[in-house]
Enzyme design. Structure first.
Site: not given
Length: 356
Positions: A11, A106-107
């Protein structure tokens, strides 16, 4: 349950804001957010930790954020830049495994079970990935390492920002037993309050409960909750899994029975939907999205849905759907409202987050 998988959940820390600060070092140490303008009913896509000290968070309305933090530096969304950086990050991931399940820009989940680098240690692999991201992109990230997906995600939040946390197979039982239920994805404020009223605070409490009661009180979600609380999560890391829709739904703090109240919820959900579309649909035109839907769940736990093809996804389109589906209420109170939008199949190029 077999715990032989090695799963990493990566993350990125304040991803969009961190990229902007990296590209403009003069912003360092100042409250920074990325999002829409206040006069356009915008919402924050993300904000850095300096801004979070003022109580700001993702999906907060920009106008409310500026009231809490008048000195907030608000930057417009630069989706093409964020996508390019995300692809650079995924290039780093692919040095270690091809089994990558992106959740958003983003993850992502990574299955490194078969990775031989760093002696096959998932802990060292996660550290190496985070170090590569920092050295090459000057961005920090957090990681969770566990044999189950839901635990890897929880672990990635344990030492944020710029840290990692490991749950070894032999530690799963003890970790889960003391895990607060609010840490589990899907246990929002309403579910948390209901669980507390029933005397359930930790996963250990659920372990001592009657399975039929959990299923009865929480339906399909109760089945997943029961499994998680017993250290069961058979889901695999699924690379290149296309999703066909994006939705927003929340159980309401209290049941409602007027159309005006429902309209207020739809308006709020619509802003959240736009925020999530920014993250997942990117800079593609919203005019490409034609099919929308709405869901109502009643106080008797039955539900109904309605979908329509429209000429856009403006707020008034969802309000029109609400007026049409409202006739099905038949005097029952509403406990949940959901909105969704379907993506054209030819436009799906990467995984999108469903009911995020």
């Amino acid at each position: 349950m077999n715990y032989n998988k090695k799963i990493i959940h990566i993350d990125m820390d304040c991803f969009y804001a961190s990229i902007e600060i990296r590209n403009n070092p003069s912003l360092k140490g100042k409250p920074v957010a990325v999002g829409g303008k206040a006069n356009q009913r915008g919402v924050l896509t993300t904000c850095n930790y300096e801004a979070r000290k003022f109580g700001l968070h993702s999906a907060m309305s920009t106008s409310q954020a500026l009231k809490r933090c008048p000195n907030l530096i608000l930057l417009p969304v630069n989706m093409s830049l964020y996508k390019a950086v995300s692809e650079q990050i995924h290039c780093i991931f692919r040095r270690y495994t091809d089994i990558i399940e992106p959740i958003s820009l983003d993850e992502a989940y990574l299955d490194v079970t078969a990775c031989k680098q760093h002696s096959g240690s998932a802990t060292w692999i996660a550290q190496a990935i985070r170090q590569d991201i920092w050295q090459e992109l000057q961005l920090t990230s957090s990681a969770g390492i566990a044999p189950l997906k839901f635990l890897a995600k929880i672990a990635s939040d344990q030492n944020k920002p710029n840290g990692q946390f490991v749950i070894c197979p032999e530690e799963v039982a003890d970790f889960v037993k003391t895990l607060p239920l609010k840490k589990i994805s899907g246990v929002g404020k309403v579910a948390q309050e209901k669980l507390a009223q029933l005397g359930f605070i930790t996963c250990g409490d659920i372990q001592q409960a009657d399975q039929a009661l959990i299923y009865q009180q929480f339906g399909k979600f109760g089945q997943r909750l029961w499994d998680f609380c017993h250290g069961i999560d058979p889901r695999e890391v699924e690379p290149h899994r296309p999703r066909k829709s994006l939705a927003v739904e929340n159980t309401l703090l209290s049941d409602l029975d007027t159309l005006t109240e429902a309209e207020d919820v739809v308006k709020s959900h619509y802003q959240t939907l736009l925020f999530r579309l920014q993250r997942n649909w990117g800079d593609k035109p919203l005019s490409d999205l034609k099919k929308i839907g709405i869901k109502l769940k009643f106080d008797d736990f039955t539900q109904t849905t309605l979908e329509r093809t429209t000429d856009g996804i403006a707020e008034h389109h969802f309000l029109q759907l609400l007026q049409q589906i409202w006739q099905r209420r038949k005097g029952r109170k509403i406990r949940l409202i959901g909105l969704n939008v379907h993506f054209p199949e030819e436009k799906i190029t990467k995984q999108l987050n469903l009911w995020e």
